[in-house]
Write a protein that holds these residues in place. Sequence first.
Motif, PDB file in Angstrom:
ATOM      1  N   GLU A  67     -15.039  18.386  22.338  1.00 21.48           N
ATOM      2  CA  GLU A  67     -14.774  18.646  23.854  1.00 21.48           C
ATOM      3  C   GLU A  67     -14.534  17.449  24.582  1.00 21.48           C
ATOM      4  N   HIS A  68     -13.277  17.041  24.834  1.00 19.85           N
ATOM      5  CA  HIS A  68     -13.164  15.558  25.680  1.00 19.85           C
ATOM      6  C   HIS A  68     -13.538  15.497  26.847  1.00 19.85           C
ATOM      7  N   SER A  69     -13.501  16.409  27.878  1.00 19.59           N
ATOM      8  CA  SER A  69     -13.962  16.373  29.131  1.00 19.59           C
ATOM      9  C   SER A  69     -14.394  17.573  29.646  1.00 19.59           C
ATOM     10  N   HIS A  70     -15.553  17.431  30.398  1.00 21.35           N
ATOM     11  CA  HIS A  70     -16.278  18.489  31.296  1.00 21.35           C
ATOM     12  C   HIS A  70     -16.116  18.402  32.788  1.00 21.35           C
ATOM     13  N   HIS A  71     -14.886  17.766  33.224  1.00 19.35           N
ATOM     14  CA  HIS A  71     -14.739  17.754  34.533  1.00 19.35           C
ATOM     15  C   HIS A  71     -14.411  19.155  35.220  1.00 19.35           C
ATOM     16  N   LEU A  96      -5.446  14.983  25.079  1.00 20.35           N
ATOM     17  CA  LEU A  96      -4.140  15.224  25.433  1.00 20.35           C
ATOM     18  C   LEU A  96      -4.317  16.719  26.158  1.00 20.35           C
ATOM     19  N   MET A  97      -5.302  17.507  25.486  1.00 23.54           N
ATOM     20  CA  MET A  97      -5.534  18.829  26.315  1.00 23.54           C
ATOM     21  C   MET A  97      -5.993  18.542  27.628  1.00 23.54           C
ATOM     22  N   THR A  98      -6.780  17.767  27.790  1.00 24.88           N
ATOM     23  CA  THR A  98      -7.398  17.180  29.144  1.00 24.88           C
ATOM     24  C   THR A  98      -6.392  16.981  30.033  1.00 24.88           C
ATOM     25  N   TYR A  99      -5.382  16.035  29.674  1.00 25.16           N
ATOM     26  CA  TYR A  99      -4.248  15.600  30.613  1.00 25.16           C
ATOM     27  C   TYR A  99      -3.284  16.662  30.795  1.00 25.16           C
ATOM     28  N   GLY A 109     -11.285  21.866  31.098  1.00 21.35           N
ATOM     29  CA  GLY A 109     -11.113  20.576  30.606  1.00 21.35           C
ATOM     30  C   GLY A 109     -10.616  20.633  29.132  1.00 21.35           C
ATOM     31  N   GLY A 110     -10.406  19.515  28.580  1.00 15.54           N
ATOM     32  CA  GLY A 110      -9.697  19.496  27.130  1.00 15.54           C
ATOM     33  C   GLY A 110     -10.565  19.744  26.224  1.00 15.54           C
ATOM     34  N   ALA A 111     -10.165  20.390  25.010  1.00 18.66           N
ATOM     35  CA  ALA A 111     -10.890  20.365  23.691  1.00 18.66           C
ATOM     36  C   ALA A 111      -9.840  20.567  22.437  1.00 18.66           C
TER      37      ALA A 111
END
Length: 478
Positions: A67-71, A96-99, A109-111
Amino acid sequence: MTTNNSVGVPDNHFFGDVCKFFDHAATFTKHDAGLLDQIKSCNSVYRFRFPIRKGNGFEVIDAWRVEHSHHQSPTKGGIRYSEMVNEDEVMALAALMTYKCAIVNVPFGGAKGGIKINPKNYTVGELENITRRYTVELIKKNFIGPSIDVPAPDYGSGEREMSWIADTYATMNPGQLDAMGAVTGKPIALQGIAGRREATGRGVAIAIRECVSVGEDMQKIGLTAGISGKRVIVQGLGNVGYHSAKFLTEFGAIVVGLCEYEGAIYNADGLDVESVFQHRKATGSILGYAGAKREFIDSMEGLEQPCDILVPAALENQITSANIGKIQAKIIAEGANGPTTPEAEAAFYQKGGLIIPDMYANAGGVTVSYFEWLKNLSHVAFGRMNRRFEENSNLNLVNMVEGITGVALNSVQRSTIVKGASELELVNSGLEDTMIRSYHEIRETFMNTEKIDTLRTAAFVGAINKIAVSYQNLGVWP
């Protein structure tokens, strides 16, 4: 595995490449260094192993969920089934999924997930056991759920695997009303959504069509405006590559080359994509296709043939400093994740080319996954509530106009005007609107930010700014 300094970046190159792109784009923003580090870093990396019974013995499977980002919640990303998958790759794809989600304004968020197997080496029963056990491991660590983390198909997985995940999650969460929202890319019968299978390829085709429609930009790279007649080479005849080629042909482009791992074929007058697909399905190879005028045993040679647009839709790191000088295309549209290295991208722009970056170009999949997730949470199929109302309203309008004008429509004209939108039509409309709006957001940043050098940098800048605002709204940063 060794790592480099503050953010735990593996020395393997893929996540490092993503971070290079990020760091470069960050110089065009004014955000706090700590906030930028938070945006760039992977928040949670779960690496685990589990045994399965294979034949008369056992095998231990390596697997990951990042899980890259929890924003934004939930996080979102596919599960890759490949014997080449590793932690660095999964981290890069999660980033890349986050962006990607930020670029197309999807509130996730990206994962990303990975299972280190070659699916061809396992029976259907063994694959089901692997998939269900993987899901159980995610459930135990709270790495899956409609409001937590929502997987989807990726390389080596599809609707079948997603149905196993959905069933496992629902079984272990009895009574959870939104259980089917824990995974997307499901079959229609299991609360999937029309248009999801072809969504990524359709999105790639729309992105290319929108890019080449801007005459000012095409003039700079020596092409005329418009998709009609543009010569295209597609690498990969899987789900993304096949549908990219199919829809580009429908839009008026000419697919002159197709590349797969067993080789490549080329015909300057054009290839029939569906015919090639059926030939490969029957023979196991694109080689030997009667409509090809040239064949290449080395599939990489296929990328280097004359064309206007190259669509790498297979795996990462296909276009590097070693072969970029031989690429004849004016536009590279990245259907795959990370197919172009930073060094190759710089060289391509230096020789007057243009790259449509992966995190925008292949965002059609996550866009339609978002629609599926909304459908699962609302428990109503798109169009179900209003289609007949629209048709009756349109019919009344047609009858009124015919009565006033005295002009009677024929049955085809009448049905075309009266018809209400189906779920597929609504999904495709939403996807098209998303891809068009997002491209022009990126282009506006590219044109209006001093010294920005590539569309990828512009896409990163836009994504960073949106994510930064999310963190600030959460109260994490002032």
